[in-house]
Design an enzyme around this catalytic site. Structure first.
Site, PDB file in Angstrom:
ATOM      1  N   CYS A 118       0.848  -1.190   0.000  1.00  0.00           N
ATOM      2  CA  CYS A 118       0.000   0.000   0.000  1.00  0.00           C
ATOM      3  C   CYS A 118       0.881   1.237   0.000  1.00  0.00           C
ATOM      4  O   CYS A 118       1.872   1.282   0.730  1.00  0.00           O
ATOM      5  CB  CYS A 118      -0.912  -0.015   1.225  1.00  0.00           C
ATOM      6  SG  CYS A 118      -2.016   1.394   1.347  1.00  0.00           S
ATOM      7  N   HIS A 157      -8.909  -3.695  -2.657  1.00  0.00           N
ATOM      8  CA  HIS A 157      -8.022  -2.875  -1.839  1.00  0.00           C
ATOM      9  C   HIS A 157      -8.484  -1.417  -1.848  1.00  0.00           C
ATOM     10  O   HIS A 157      -8.601  -0.788  -0.786  1.00  0.00           O
ATOM     11  CB  HIS A 157      -6.596  -3.000  -2.394  1.00  0.00           C
ATOM     12  CG  HIS A 157      -5.565  -2.207  -1.671  1.00  0.00           C
ATOM     13  ND1 HIS A 157      -4.622  -2.790  -0.860  1.00  0.00           N
ATOM     14  CD2 HIS A 157      -5.288  -0.876  -1.658  1.00  0.00           C
ATOM     15  CE1 HIS A 157      -3.826  -1.855  -0.369  1.00  0.00           C
ATOM     16  NE2 HIS A 157      -4.211  -0.676  -0.838  1.00  0.00           N
ATOM     17  N   GLU A 158      -8.752  -0.870  -3.031  1.00  0.00           N
ATOM     18  CA  GLU A 158      -9.142   0.540  -3.119  1.00  0.00           C
ATOM     19  C   GLU A 158     -10.528   0.778  -2.529  1.00  0.00           C
ATOM     20  O   GLU A 158     -10.757   1.799  -1.869  1.00  0.00           O
ATOM     21  CB  GLU A 158      -9.068   1.032  -4.570  1.00  0.00           C
ATOM     22  CG  GLU A 158      -7.696   0.935  -5.205  1.00  0.00           C
ATOM     23  CD  GLU A 158      -6.553   1.537  -4.388  1.00  0.00           C
ATOM     24  OE1 GLU A 158      -6.783   2.494  -3.615  1.00  0.00           O
ATOM     25  OE2 GLU A 158      -5.420   1.038  -4.499  1.00  0.00           O
ATOM     26  N   HIS A 192     -10.186   1.046   1.179  1.00  0.00           N
ATOM     27  CA  HIS A 192      -9.715   2.366   1.611  1.00  0.00           C
ATOM     28  C   HIS A 192     -10.892   3.321   1.804  1.00  0.00           C
ATOM     29  O   HIS A 192     -10.947   4.056   2.793  1.00  0.00           O
ATOM     30  CB  HIS A 192      -8.762   2.981   0.581  1.00  0.00           C
ATOM     31  CG  HIS A 192      -7.332   2.644   0.801  1.00  0.00           C
ATOM     32  ND1 HIS A 192      -6.660   2.922   1.971  1.00  0.00           N
ATOM     33  CD2 HIS A 192      -6.422   2.079  -0.025  1.00  0.00           C
ATOM     34  CE1 HIS A 192      -5.402   2.528   1.857  1.00  0.00           C
ATOM     35  NE2 HIS A 192      -5.232   2.010   0.662  1.00  0.00           N
TER      36      HIS A 192
END
Length: 180
Positions: free
Chosen positions: A104, A146-147, A150
């Site tokens: 990351c 993953h995004e 976030h």
């Protein structure tokens, strides 16, 4: 928004928020205004992602708590996927959980084998409000998950447990102390 055909070419590189910054822990707000400010944010995000040599970047990683992410990410067959999603929602995941290396930009230099689904579909809109649906497998599916994490206030370390999680958090803390 593409300017001159290259995303980010008219953007400015922004400071990346590091692990420990509160903006990374809060769920991001839906985008309600579409226009020049949003297009500028997306351009800056591309510029920042490329400068940091990343494959994806969420808006809160540059300190903007809005539901936007950009990506320029290969899949496992090395096909390039390039784009952005505004107000993304993870609407479909595969059945197979795959453990693979993940890092990351907000935890630089730290990588861990992290479980993610082998397939993911994200729906949202683009910078003009036009609906988009992005499907990915393999590494690109990992990027989409993953995004989206976030934007929900999560980092990949939240998907870890035991010694892997402790190792990542210790490394992030050491990096934070070194920058201070």
């Amino acid at each position: 928004m593409r300017h001159g055909g290259i995303p980010g070419s008219s953007g400015s590189v922004q400071a990346l928020r590091r692990y420990g910054d509160p903006v990374l822990r809060q769920p991001c707000a839906e985008v309600t205004e579409f226009g020049a400010a949003l297009s500028g944010l997306i351009e800056n995000m591309y510029a920042t992602m490329y400068a940091a040599r990343g494959v994806g970047l969420a808006a809160n990683q540059v300190g903007v708590a809005l539901r936007v992410f950009v990506y320029d990410c290969p899949d496992d067959e090395d096909r390039r996927h390039l784009g952005h999603v505004v107000n993304p929602r993870l609407v479909e995941i595969g059945e197979e959980l795959v453990v693979g290396a993940e890092g990351c930009l907000s935890l630089p230099g730290v990588e861990a084998r992290t479980p993610r689904f082998d397939h993911a579909v994200v729906e949202g809109v683009d910078a003009t409000g036009t609906p988009v649906r992005v499907a990915g497998t393999g590494f690109f599916a990992r990027c989409l998950q993953h995004e989206t994490d976030h934007l929900d206030g999560l980092v990949y370390a939240d998907r870890l447990s035991g010694w892997r999680r402790r190792r990542v958090l210790r490394s992030a803390a050491r990096a934070h102390r070194a920058r201070s």
